[in-house]
Design a protein around this motif. Structure first.
Motif, PDB file in Angstrom:
ATOM      1  N   UNK A   1      57.752  37.210  30.894  1.00  0.00           N
ATOM      2  CA  UNK A   1      56.894  36.311  31.671  1.00  0.00           C
ATOM      3  C   UNK A   1      55.644  37.054  32.113  1.00  0.00           C
ATOM      4  N   UNK A   2      54.499  36.614  31.645  1.00  0.00           N
ATOM      5  CA  UNK A   2      53.267  37.262  32.101  1.00  0.00           C
ATOM      6  C   UNK A   2      52.959  36.729  33.497  1.00  0.00           C
ATOM      7  N   UNK A   3      52.845  37.618  34.489  1.00  0.00           N
ATOM      8  CA  UNK A   3      52.598  37.120  35.843  1.00  0.00           C
ATOM      9  C   UNK A   3      51.266  36.381  35.937  1.00  0.00           C
ATOM     10  N   UNK A   4      51.221  35.449  36.876  1.00  0.00           N
ATOM     11  CA  UNK A   4      50.050  34.572  36.979  1.00  0.00           C
ATOM     12  C   UNK A   4      48.763  35.363  37.161  1.00  0.00           C
ATOM     13  N   UNK A   5      48.808  36.414  37.995  1.00  0.00           N
ATOM     14  CA  UNK A   5      47.584  37.175  38.266  1.00  0.00           C
ATOM     15  C   UNK A   5      47.082  37.835  36.976  1.00  0.00           C
ATOM     16  N   UNK A   6      48.000  38.393  36.205  1.00  0.00           N
ATOM     17  CA  UNK A   6      47.604  39.079  34.978  1.00  0.00           C
ATOM     18  C   UNK A   6      47.058  38.082  33.953  1.00  0.00           C
ATOM     19  N   UNK A   7      47.697  36.934  33.885  1.00  0.00           N
ATOM     20  CA  UNK A   7      47.216  35.891  32.970  1.00  0.00           C
ATOM     21  C   UNK A   7      45.777  35.501  33.338  1.00  0.00           C
ATOM     22  N   UNK A   8      45.546  35.349  34.613  1.00  0.00           N
ATOM     23  CA  UNK A   8      44.200  34.971  35.088  1.00  0.00           C
ATOM     24  C   UNK A   8      43.194  36.060  34.712  1.00  0.00           C
ATOM     25  N   UNK A   9      43.572  37.308  34.934  1.00  0.00           N
ATOM     26  CA  UNK A   9      42.673  38.413  34.593  1.00  0.00           C
ATOM     27  C   UNK A   9      42.405  38.440  33.083  1.00  0.00           C
ATOM     28  N   UNK A  10      43.461  38.296  32.302  1.00  0.00           N
ATOM     29  CA  UNK A  10      43.288  38.325  30.840  1.00  0.00           C
ATOM     30  C   UNK A  10      42.318  37.248  30.372  1.00  0.00           C
TER      31      UNK A  10
END
Ligand code: SF4
Length: 364
Positions: free
Chosen positions: A328-337
Protein backbone atom coordinates in the motif's frame (compact mmCIF):
# COMPACT_ATOMS: atom_id res chain seq x y z
CA UNK A 1 -25.68 32.73 27.35
CA UNK A 2 -25.15 30.45 24.38
CA UNK A 3 -21.70 29.88 22.93
CA UNK A 4 -22.70 28.61 19.48
CA UNK A 5 -19.13 27.55 18.62
CA UNK A 6 -19.05 25.41 21.73
CA UNK A 7 -22.36 23.76 20.85
CA UNK A 8 -21.27 22.97 17.31
CA UNK A 9 -17.74 21.59 17.23
CA UNK A 10 -16.51 22.66 20.56
CA UNK A 11 -13.71 25.18 20.84
CA UNK A 12 -10.59 25.65 22.89
CA UNK A 13 -11.37 29.25 23.78
CA UNK A 14 -14.09 30.66 25.97
CA UNK A 15 -16.20 33.39 24.38
CA UNK A 16 -14.97 36.68 25.82
CA UNK A 17 -18.05 38.72 24.85
CA UNK A 18 -20.33 36.26 26.65
CA UNK A 19 -18.15 36.37 29.74
CA UNK A 20 -18.32 40.17 29.76
CA UNK A 21 -22.10 40.12 29.28
CA UNK A 22 -22.39 37.60 32.08
CA UNK A 23 -20.22 39.71 34.41
CA UNK A 24 -22.26 42.79 33.63
CA UNK A 25 -25.67 41.18 34.19
CA UNK A 26 -24.63 39.32 37.33
CA UNK A 27 -23.36 42.59 38.71
CA UNK A 28 -26.83 44.04 38.13
CA UNK A 29 -28.33 41.23 40.19
CA UNK A 30 -29.51 38.94 37.39
CA UNK A 31 -29.09 35.20 37.31
CA UNK A 32 -27.01 34.06 34.38
CA UNK A 33 -26.65 30.54 32.97
CA UNK A 34 -24.60 29.07 30.17
CA UNK A 35 -27.00 26.97 28.10
CA UNK A 36 -25.68 23.82 26.53
CA UNK A 37 -28.43 23.41 23.95
CA UNK A 38 -31.10 25.49 22.22
CA UNK A 39 -34.12 23.70 23.66
CA UNK A 40 -34.94 25.87 26.68
CA UNK A 41 -34.41 29.42 25.41
CA UNK A 42 -38.11 30.20 25.71
CA UNK A 43 -37.83 30.07 29.51
CA UNK A 44 -35.36 32.97 29.78
CA UNK A 45 -35.87 36.74 29.78
CA UNK A 46 -32.86 37.29 27.55
CA UNK A 47 -30.69 34.92 25.59
CA UNK A 48 -27.37 36.08 24.11
CA UNK A 49 -25.99 33.87 21.37
CA UNK A 50 -22.45 34.47 20.20
CA UNK A 51 -20.21 32.79 17.68
CA UNK A 52 -16.72 33.61 16.52
CA UNK A 53 -16.52 31.38 13.46
CA UNK A 54 -18.71 31.91 10.39
CA UNK A 55 -18.65 28.17 9.62
CA UNK A 56 -20.22 27.28 12.98
CA UNK A 57 -23.62 25.72 12.42
CA UNK A 58 -26.48 27.47 14.11
CA UNK A 59 -30.24 26.73 13.94
CA UNK A 60 -31.64 29.80 12.12
CA UNK A 61 -35.10 29.53 13.69
CA UNK A 62 -33.53 30.54 17.04
CA UNK A 63 -33.22 34.10 15.69
CA UNK A 64 -37.02 34.36 15.53
CA UNK A 65 -37.43 34.36 19.30
CA UNK A 66 -37.93 37.88 20.64
CA UNK A 67 -35.71 37.26 23.65
CA UNK A 68 -32.71 36.22 21.52
CA UNK A 69 -29.82 38.51 20.56
CA UNK A 70 -27.07 37.25 18.29
CA UNK A 71 -23.61 38.75 17.96
CA UNK A 72 -19.96 38.06 17.23
CA UNK A 73 -17.78 37.79 14.15
CA UNK A 74 -19.36 34.45 13.20
CA UNK A 75 -22.66 36.21 12.56
CA UNK A 76 -21.02 39.30 11.05
CA UNK A 77 -17.98 38.11 9.09
CA UNK A 78 -17.59 41.53 7.44
CA UNK A 79 -16.84 43.00 10.85
CA UNK A 80 -20.00 45.16 10.77
CA UNK A 81 -21.77 43.59 13.74
CA UNK A 82 -23.13 45.56 16.68
CA UNK A 83 -20.57 46.40 19.34
CA UNK A 84 -21.03 45.69 23.01
CA UNK A 85 -22.06 48.79 24.98
CA UNK A 86 -19.01 50.49 26.47
CA UNK A 87 -19.90 49.53 30.05
CA UNK A 88 -20.14 45.87 29.02
CA UNK A 89 -17.06 45.92 26.78
CA UNK A 90 -15.01 47.22 29.69
CA UNK A 91 -16.61 45.02 32.33
CA UNK A 92 -14.63 42.38 34.19
CA UNK A 93 -15.36 39.06 32.43
CA UNK A 94 -17.23 36.47 34.47
CA UNK A 95 -14.59 33.76 34.56
CA UNK A 96 -16.99 31.37 36.28
CA UNK A 97 -19.44 31.28 33.35
CA UNK A 98 -18.16 27.99 31.92
CA UNK A 99 -17.32 26.29 35.23
CA UNK A 100 -20.47 24.17 35.56
CA UNK A 101 -20.12 23.02 31.95
CA UNK A 102 -16.43 22.20 32.50
CA UNK A 103 -17.14 20.15 35.58
CA UNK A 104 -19.84 18.19 33.74
CA UNK A 105 -17.37 17.49 30.91
CA UNK A 106 -14.70 16.32 33.35
CA UNK A 107 -17.24 14.00 34.99
CA UNK A 108 -17.83 12.55 31.50
CA UNK A 109 -14.13 11.76 31.26
CA UNK A 110 -12.73 14.79 29.38
CA UNK A 111 -9.24 15.65 30.64
CA UNK A 112 -9.10 18.80 32.81
CA UNK A 113 -6.11 20.02 30.74
CA UNK A 114 -8.48 20.58 27.82
CA UNK A 115 -9.92 23.49 29.76
CA UNK A 116 -6.66 25.26 30.50
CA UNK A 117 -7.70 28.28 28.43
CA UNK A 118 -10.94 28.52 30.39
CA UNK A 119 -9.45 28.19 33.83
CA UNK A 120 -5.84 29.37 33.95
CA UNK A 121 -5.84 32.64 32.00
CA UNK A 122 -7.12 36.17 32.39
CA UNK A 123 -8.28 37.20 28.94
CA UNK A 124 -8.68 40.48 27.14
CA UNK A 125 -7.53 43.15 24.71
CA UNK A 126 -5.12 45.90 25.76
CA UNK A 127 -5.02 47.43 22.28
CA UNK A 128 -7.35 47.08 19.35
CA UNK A 129 -7.27 47.90 15.68
CA UNK A 130 -4.74 47.48 12.92
CA UNK A 131 -3.66 49.63 9.99
CA UNK A 132 -2.78 46.82 7.58
CA UNK A 133 -6.26 45.84 6.39
CA UNK A 134 -5.23 42.42 5.11
CA UNK A 135 -7.83 41.11 2.71
CA UNK A 136 -8.54 37.95 4.66
CA UNK A 137 -8.85 39.67 8.03
CA UNK A 138 -12.12 40.71 9.63
CA UNK A 139 -10.37 43.57 11.32
CA UNK A 140 -10.51 46.27 8.62
CA UNK A 141 -12.55 49.01 10.17
CA UNK A 142 -9.72 50.92 11.87
CA UNK A 143 -6.72 52.75 10.44
CA UNK A 144 -4.48 52.46 13.45
CA UNK A 145 -3.75 50.53 16.59
CA UNK A 146 -5.15 52.25 19.68
CA UNK A 147 -5.27 51.63 23.40
CA UNK A 148 -8.31 49.69 24.49
CA UNK A 149 -7.93 48.77 28.14
CA UNK A 150 -5.62 48.45 31.07
CA UNK A 151 -4.75 44.88 31.99
CA UNK A 152 -6.35 45.48 35.39
CA UNK A 153 -9.73 45.66 33.70
CA UNK A 154 -9.69 41.90 33.08
CA UNK A 155 -6.96 40.62 35.39
CA UNK A 156 -8.02 37.91 37.82
CA UNK A 157 -5.21 37.71 40.40
CA UNK A 158 -6.09 34.06 41.07
CA UNK A 159 -5.29 33.09 37.49
CA UNK A 160 -1.71 32.19 36.73
CA UNK A 161 -1.43 33.53 33.18
CA UNK A 162 -2.77 36.16 30.82
CA UNK A 163 -3.65 35.84 27.17
CA UNK A 164 -4.40 38.69 24.88
CA UNK A 165 -6.37 38.95 21.69
CA UNK A 166 -4.79 42.22 20.52
CA UNK A 167 -4.74 42.50 16.74
CA UNK A 168 -1.36 44.15 16.30
CA UNK A 169 0.20 45.18 19.59
CA UNK A 170 3.65 45.71 18.06
CA UNK A 171 2.08 48.22 15.66
CA UNK A 172 0.90 50.36 18.58
CA UNK A 173 2.91 53.59 18.95
CA UNK A 174 3.14 53.19 22.74
CA UNK A 175 3.68 49.42 22.71
CA UNK A 176 6.17 49.73 25.60
CA UNK A 177 3.39 50.93 27.94
CA UNK A 178 1.49 47.70 27.28
CA UNK A 179 4.56 45.58 28.04
CA UNK A 180 5.34 47.64 31.16
CA UNK A 181 1.87 46.98 32.48
CA UNK A 182 2.07 43.30 31.71
CA UNK A 183 5.45 43.05 33.42
CA UNK A 184 4.03 44.71 36.53
CA UNK A 185 1.47 41.89 36.92
CA UNK A 186 4.34 39.42 37.44
CA UNK A 187 2.43 36.88 35.33
CA UNK A 188 3.37 35.11 32.13
CA UNK A 189 1.44 36.30 29.13
CA UNK A 190 0.87 35.43 25.52
CA UNK A 191 -0.53 37.19 22.46
CA UNK A 192 -2.76 34.78 20.61
CA UNK A 193 -2.83 36.49 17.21
CA UNK A 194 0.34 36.20 15.12
CA UNK A 195 2.60 39.12 16.07
CA UNK A 196 3.65 41.51 13.31
CA UNK A 197 7.33 40.78 12.59
CA UNK A 198 7.34 43.55 9.94
CA UNK A 199 7.27 46.29 12.58
CA UNK A 200 10.02 44.73 14.68
CA UNK A 201 12.66 47.08 16.02
CA UNK A 202 15.64 46.42 18.21
CA UNK A 203 13.82 47.88 21.25
CA UNK A 204 10.71 45.81 20.69
CA UNK A 205 12.77 42.66 20.21
CA UNK A 206 14.66 43.32 23.43
CA UNK A 207 11.52 43.86 25.51
CA UNK A 208 9.60 40.97 23.96
CA UNK A 209 12.53 38.56 24.28
CA UNK A 210 13.06 39.45 27.94
CA UNK A 211 9.40 39.32 28.94
CA UNK A 212 7.76 36.45 30.79
CA UNK A 213 6.26 35.08 27.63
CA UNK A 214 4.02 32.03 27.82
CA UNK A 215 4.72 29.40 25.17
CA UNK A 216 6.35 30.02 21.82
CA UNK A 217 6.61 33.39 20.14
CA UNK A 218 4.35 33.34 17.10
CA UNK A 219 4.52 35.84 14.26
CA UNK A 220 2.75 35.96 10.89
CA UNK A 221 4.16 35.58 7.38
CA UNK A 222 0.96 35.57 5.38
CA UNK A 223 2.22 36.32 1.90
CA UNK A 224 5.53 35.89 0.07
CA UNK A 225 5.17 39.50 -1.09
CA UNK A 226 6.10 40.45 2.51
CA UNK A 227 9.39 38.61 2.18
CA UNK A 228 11.79 41.55 2.49
CA UNK A 229 10.06 43.08 5.49
CA UNK A 230 9.73 39.71 7.21
CA UNK A 231 13.40 38.92 6.67
CA UNK A 232 14.38 42.34 8.01
CA UNK A 233 12.21 41.75 11.11
CA UNK A 234 13.56 38.24 11.65
CA UNK A 235 17.14 39.49 11.46
CA UNK A 236 16.44 41.98 14.25
CA UNK A 237 14.50 39.43 16.31
CA UNK A 238 16.95 36.57 16.03
CA UNK A 239 19.79 38.82 17.19
CA UNK A 240 17.98 39.17 20.50
CA UNK A 241 16.78 35.67 21.20
CA UNK A 242 17.35 32.02 20.51
CA UNK A 243 13.91 31.08 21.85
CA UNK A 244 11.55 29.04 19.73
CA UNK A 245 9.89 31.23 17.12
CA UNK A 246 7.02 30.17 14.93
CA UNK A 247 5.37 31.95 12.02
CA UNK A 248 1.88 31.40 10.73
CA UNK A 249 1.92 30.77 6.98
CA UNK A 250 -1.46 31.43 5.43
CA UNK A 251 -2.00 29.56 2.17
CA UNK A 252 -4.75 28.88 -0.38
CA UNK A 253 -6.09 32.40 0.06
CA UNK A 254 -4.84 34.39 -2.97
CA UNK A 255 -5.05 31.30 -5.16
CA UNK A 256 -4.89 27.53 -4.87
CA UNK A 257 -2.66 26.87 -7.86
CA UNK A 258 0.95 25.86 -8.39
CA UNK A 259 2.12 29.42 -7.69
CA UNK A 260 0.57 29.27 -4.24
CA UNK A 261 2.25 25.95 -3.51
CA UNK A 262 5.62 27.35 -4.69
CA UNK A 263 5.16 30.43 -2.55
CA UNK A 264 4.34 28.30 0.45
CA UNK A 265 7.48 26.19 0.00
CA UNK A 266 9.52 29.36 -0.54
CA UNK A 267 8.32 30.80 2.78
CA UNK A 268 9.10 27.50 4.50
CA UNK A 269 12.62 27.67 3.12
CA UNK A 270 13.08 31.21 4.42
CA UNK A 271 12.02 30.05 7.88
CA UNK A 272 14.47 27.17 7.73
CA UNK A 273 17.25 29.65 7.03
CA UNK A 274 16.29 31.53 10.18
CA UNK A 275 15.77 28.34 12.18
CA UNK A 276 12.15 29.30 12.75
CA UNK A 277 9.20 26.93 12.63
CA UNK A 278 6.29 27.26 10.23
CA UNK A 279 2.67 26.79 11.17
CA UNK A 280 0.66 26.33 8.00
CA UNK A 281 -2.87 27.72 8.06
CA UNK A 282 -4.99 26.58 5.16
CA UNK A 283 -7.70 28.94 4.01
CA UNK A 284 -10.83 26.86 3.47
CA UNK A 285 -10.57 27.21 -0.34
CA UNK A 286 -7.79 24.67 -0.31
CA UNK A 287 -10.46 21.95 -0.28
CA UNK A 288 -11.47 22.87 -3.86
CA UNK A 289 -7.92 22.81 -5.20
CA UNK A 290 -6.33 20.06 -7.26
CA UNK A 291 -3.57 20.34 -4.64
CA UNK A 292 -5.92 19.76 -1.68
CA UNK A 293 -4.08 16.65 -0.52
CA UNK A 294 -0.70 18.27 -1.04
CA UNK A 295 -1.75 21.24 1.12
CA UNK A 296 -2.84 18.80 3.82
CA UNK A 297 0.40 16.84 3.81
CA UNK A 298 2.54 19.99 3.79
CA UNK A 299 0.55 21.25 6.79
CA UNK A 300 1.02 17.92 8.61
CA UNK A 301 4.74 18.01 7.94
CA UNK A 302 5.18 21.60 9.08
CA UNK A 303 2.79 21.72 11.99
CA UNK A 304 4.48 18.93 13.92
CA UNK A 305 7.76 20.54 15.03
CA UNK A 306 9.40 17.25 16.08
CA UNK A 307 8.89 15.95 12.52
CA UNK A 308 9.68 19.20 10.72
CA UNK A 309 12.97 19.64 12.59
CA UNK A 310 14.18 16.20 11.51
CA UNK A 311 12.71 15.44 8.10
CA UNK A 312 12.48 16.91 4.64
CA UNK A 313 9.05 16.82 3.02
CA UNK A 314 10.13 13.74 1.05
CA UNK A 315 11.28 11.98 4.21
CA UNK A 316 8.01 12.82 5.88
CA UNK A 317 6.11 11.30 2.95
CA UNK A 318 8.33 8.22 3.04
CA UNK A 319 8.01 7.81 6.78
CA UNK A 320 5.53 4.98 6.58
CA UNK A 321 7.62 2.66 4.45
CA UNK A 322 6.12 -0.36 6.20
CA UNK A 323 2.96 0.31 4.25
CA UNK A 324 4.88 0.47 0.99
CA UNK A 325 6.41 -2.91 1.69
CA UNK A 326 2.99 -4.32 2.38
CA UNK A 327 1.89 -3.14 -1.06
CA UNK A 328 0.00 0.00 0.00
CA UNK A 329 1.56 3.27 -1.06
CA UNK A 330 0.79 5.73 1.74
CA UNK A 331 -1.36 8.69 0.79
CA UNK A 332 1.37 11.27 1.46
CA UNK A 333 3.87 9.45 -0.76
CA UNK A 334 1.32 9.02 -3.52
CA UNK A 335 0.62 12.75 -3.41
CA UNK A 336 4.32 13.56 -3.56
CA UNK A 337 4.89 11.15 -6.45
CA UNK A 338 2.07 12.70 -8.46
CA UNK A 339 3.34 16.21 -7.77
CA UNK A 340 6.91 15.31 -8.63
CA UNK A 341 5.85 13.70 -11.88
CA UNK A 342 3.82 16.69 -13.00
CA UNK A 343 6.08 19.46 -11.68
CA UNK A 344 9.60 18.00 -11.44
CA UNK A 345 11.33 21.40 -11.42
CA UNK A 346 9.35 22.75 -8.48
CA UNK A 347 9.65 19.47 -6.56
CA UNK A 348 13.41 19.47 -7.11
CA UNK A 349 13.73 22.89 -5.53
CA UNK A 350 11.79 22.14 -2.37
CA UNK A 351 10.93 18.59 -1.37
CA UNK A 352 14.38 17.68 -0.06
CA UNK A 353 14.98 20.83 1.96
CA UNK A 354 15.71 20.15 5.58
CA UNK A 355 15.52 22.39 8.63
CA UNK A 356 18.61 20.85 10.22
CA UNK A 357 20.74 21.56 7.14
CA UNK A 358 20.37 25.26 7.86
CA UNK A 359 21.55 24.99 11.46
CA UNK A 360 24.78 26.84 10.80
CA UNK A 361 23.46 29.09 8.07
CA UNK A 362 24.32 32.28 10.05
CA UNK A 363 21.48 33.95 8.26
CA UNK A 364 21.06 36.23 11.23
S1 SF4 B 1 -1.87 42.49 10.29
FE1 SF4 B 1 -3.13 40.96 11.37
S2 SF4 B 1 -4.68 42.13 12.47
FE2 SF4 B 1 -3.77 43.49 10.95
S3 SF4 B 1 -5.18 43.37 9.21
FE3 SF4 B 1 -3.52 41.89 8.87
S4 SF4 B 1 -4.23 39.96 9.72
FE4 SF4 B 1 -5.57 41.59 10.49
Amino acid sequence: MIDADLLDNGTRHPNLALMKLSGYYKNKGHEVTLLTDYSSIIGYDKVFVSKVFSFTKFPKEVKRFNNVKCGGSGFYPEGNGPKLAKTIEHHMPDYSLYEEFIQAEIRKGVKPSRFKDYRDFSIGFMTRGCFRKCEFCINKKYDSVFRHASVNEFLDPERKYIYLWDDNVLGYAKWYEVFDELRATGKSFQFRQGLDIRVMTSDKAEVLAKSRYYGDYIFAFDDLAQKNEVIKGLRIWKKKTGKITKLYLLCAFKSTDLKDIEELFERIQILMRFQCLPYVMRYENYKNSKFARLYTHIARWCNQPHIFKKMSFREFCLAHMAYVESGHVPAALRTLNEFEEEYPEVAKRYVDLKYMHYKDSHEF
